[in-house]
Motif scaffolding. Structure first.
Motif: not given
Length: 515
Positions: A242, A244, A246, A344, A364-365, A369, A496-497
């Protein structure tokens, strides 16, 4: 007979206790006005000098369209260092470093400017003792790579004849991602670079590979016998990688729209992380051995047959982030209201080797998030027999090893432990290792490590064109599938997506980690 210990490529071979120091050299920086140069490259150069890792005569040449003198460029570097350097400012270090600053004004297609650049490099060789050794750092959009590289060749800057003693100065080129936008463009870009510079002189920067925690994946796996025996499909249930963020796209609309999360992050950062996690033990830690093992992983990747249910993409919509109301992607300045660019992306991959047969890798990216975090989570299978009743292990999940790349670099192990008391109740607990708490020496910023490696000609952390092309071979079919689907799914900022990402794992009885 005892075996000879392998040399540590991260240390000076003359004394492994000492850090490596660059030899006589200079760096020509194209794109000095951009964020990358001001926030990363210039501060990293100062920090290297401050740590004594650059030679006294090291020189920095800026190249841009601005009508500046050398002192104007020095002020730009000064401001960047003051705002973004990791190490304390020391006047004596700055004075010595700034004596080697030069600036060349001109466009990328300006022959006269490149003639001036050639004369400037010759002057630095004579006055500063750079030895003619030069790295050309292309902190510019990829569309200009070809023009600049051709100019370097046309004006005799890409190579130089040997001196009277037979010593030939080195010339290297550094390029930033994205390395193309698909397989075809990546091949065209690689052909441009390889047509002027030999492969060993082309350094493709992936700053994630310069982070201490990423390098620690190799140390953790191969220096500790407790991990390698269970690092396979017999014990591992799945792997989650991951990255992520913000934040939104900020001022990057011109770059980001049309690129998207998958091209921006998965094609390079996350696939490189996956290769390090899944690779076999290299014969040594030199560049060629590491590259060979990573290429084996990337060439063994298999896409699922149903991309509609094993991938997900989304765009952030208005929502709440850190207690503040934020706008959605389509409301960002400079973004087309009809944009289909994803912010995303999540994909499922399989590595078709004996070690990883049947183990899914979830990548995932995304932007906007829940929090900023980059981590690799290796989630293990449940114990084959639990001699406890359901109430004893009600809260027990699967064992996991989580490698935190940023922030709070370190490693967490999650396992079940008995709760104090008379009853046999098992609960998840974490055992945590943090770099900041275990080492007094602060980790170098990734660009420090990577720039030093360029000057040393040490390429273990730089992907070659084979890895880049293999990565695009993996991603291209997914991008083509998404292009046929229409708009990405909206997800509120601060979450979170999209729901499709949760369903992607739920279909296989799994859930995403909440970092």
């Amino acid at each position: 007979m005892a075996s000879t210990p392998r040399p540590n490529p991260l240390r000076d071979p003359q004394d492994r206790r000492l850090p490596r120091i660059a030899g006589p050299s200079s760096l020509v920086l194209f794109g000095v006005t951009g964020d990358l140069s001001r926030k990363k490259v210039m501060p990293a150069i100062y920090d290297l000098a401050n740590r004594g890792l650059l030679p006294p005569g090291f020189s920095l040449v800026g190249f841009a369209r601005r009508d500046w003198e050398d002192q104007d460029f020095a002020q730009i570097v000064y401001d960047a260092v003051k705002a973004n350097a990791r190490t304390p400012f020391r006047e004596e270090v700055w004075r010595q470093l700034s004596e080697g600053f030069r600036f060349v004004s001109g466009n990328f297609d300006d022959d006269e400017a490149f003639d001036t650049l050639r004369r400037t490099m010759h002057e630095l060789e004579e006055v500063r003792g750079t030895g003619g050794n030069t790295a050309f750092y292309l902190a510019i959009p990829p569309s200009f790579f070809g023009v600049v590289v051709d100019q370097l060749k046309e004006h005799g800057l890409a190579e130089q004849a040997a001196d009277a003693d037979g010593v030939q100065p080195w010339r290297r080129v550094v390029v930033e991602k994205p390395f193309g936008h698909d397989l075809e463009s990546a091949r065209e870009l690689n052909a441009v670079l390889d047509g002027v510079f030999p492969p060993e002189s082309v350094f493709r920067i992936d700053h994630y590979l310069g982070k201490e925690t990423v390098q620690n994946i190799l140390a953790m796996r191969f220096a500790n016998n407790m991990f390698e025996p269970i690092w396979n499909a017999n014990y591992v249930d799945h792997v989650q990688i991951t990255m992520a963020e913000d934040i939104g796209i900020g001022g990057r609309a011109g770059y980001y729209d049309g690129i998207g999360a998958a091209r921006d992050v998965i094609q390079n950062h996350l696939l490189q992380l996956m290769a390090l996690v899944a690779m076999e033990e290299p014969t040594s830690f030199d560049a060629e051995s590491l590259r060979l093992e990573k290429q084996k992983v990337l060439s063994s990747v298999v896409l699922p047959s149903r991309l509609d249910i094993t991938t997900a993409r989304g765009q952030y919509s208005p929502g709440w982030q850190g207690g503040e109301k934020v706008i959605g992607f389509l409301e960002e300045e400079g973004i087309r209201r009809t944009s289909r660019t994803e912010t995303f992306a999540a994909i499922t991959l399989h590595v078709d080797t004996r070690r990883w047969a049947g183990v899914p890798f979830y990548l995932r990216t995304g932007k906007r998030l829940g929090r900023r975090v980059t981590e690799v989570a290796v989630v293990f299978k449940r114990a084959p027999h639990l001699p406890f009743n359901a109430t004893s292990t009600e809260e027990l999940t699967q064992n996991a090893l989580v490698i935190r790349v940023q922030p709070d670099e370190g490693l967490t192990m999650r396992f079940g432990s008995k709760v104090p008391g008379t009853a046999m109740e098992i609960r998840d607990v974490n055992m945590d290792f943090a770099y900041g708490g275990s080492f007094t020496e602060a980790s170098a910023e990734a660009y420090e490590r990577l720039i030093l490696d360029v000057l040393l000609g040490d390429p273990p952390l730089f992907p070659r064109h084979e890895e880049v092309e293999l990565s695009w071979k993996i991603l291209d079919p997914i991008l083509e599938h998404w292009a046929r689907k229409g708009k990405p799914e909206a997800y509120p900022s601060g979450t979170w997506g999209p729901e499709s990402a949760d369903k992607m794992l739920a279909r296989e009885g799994r859930t995403w980690r909440r970092p």
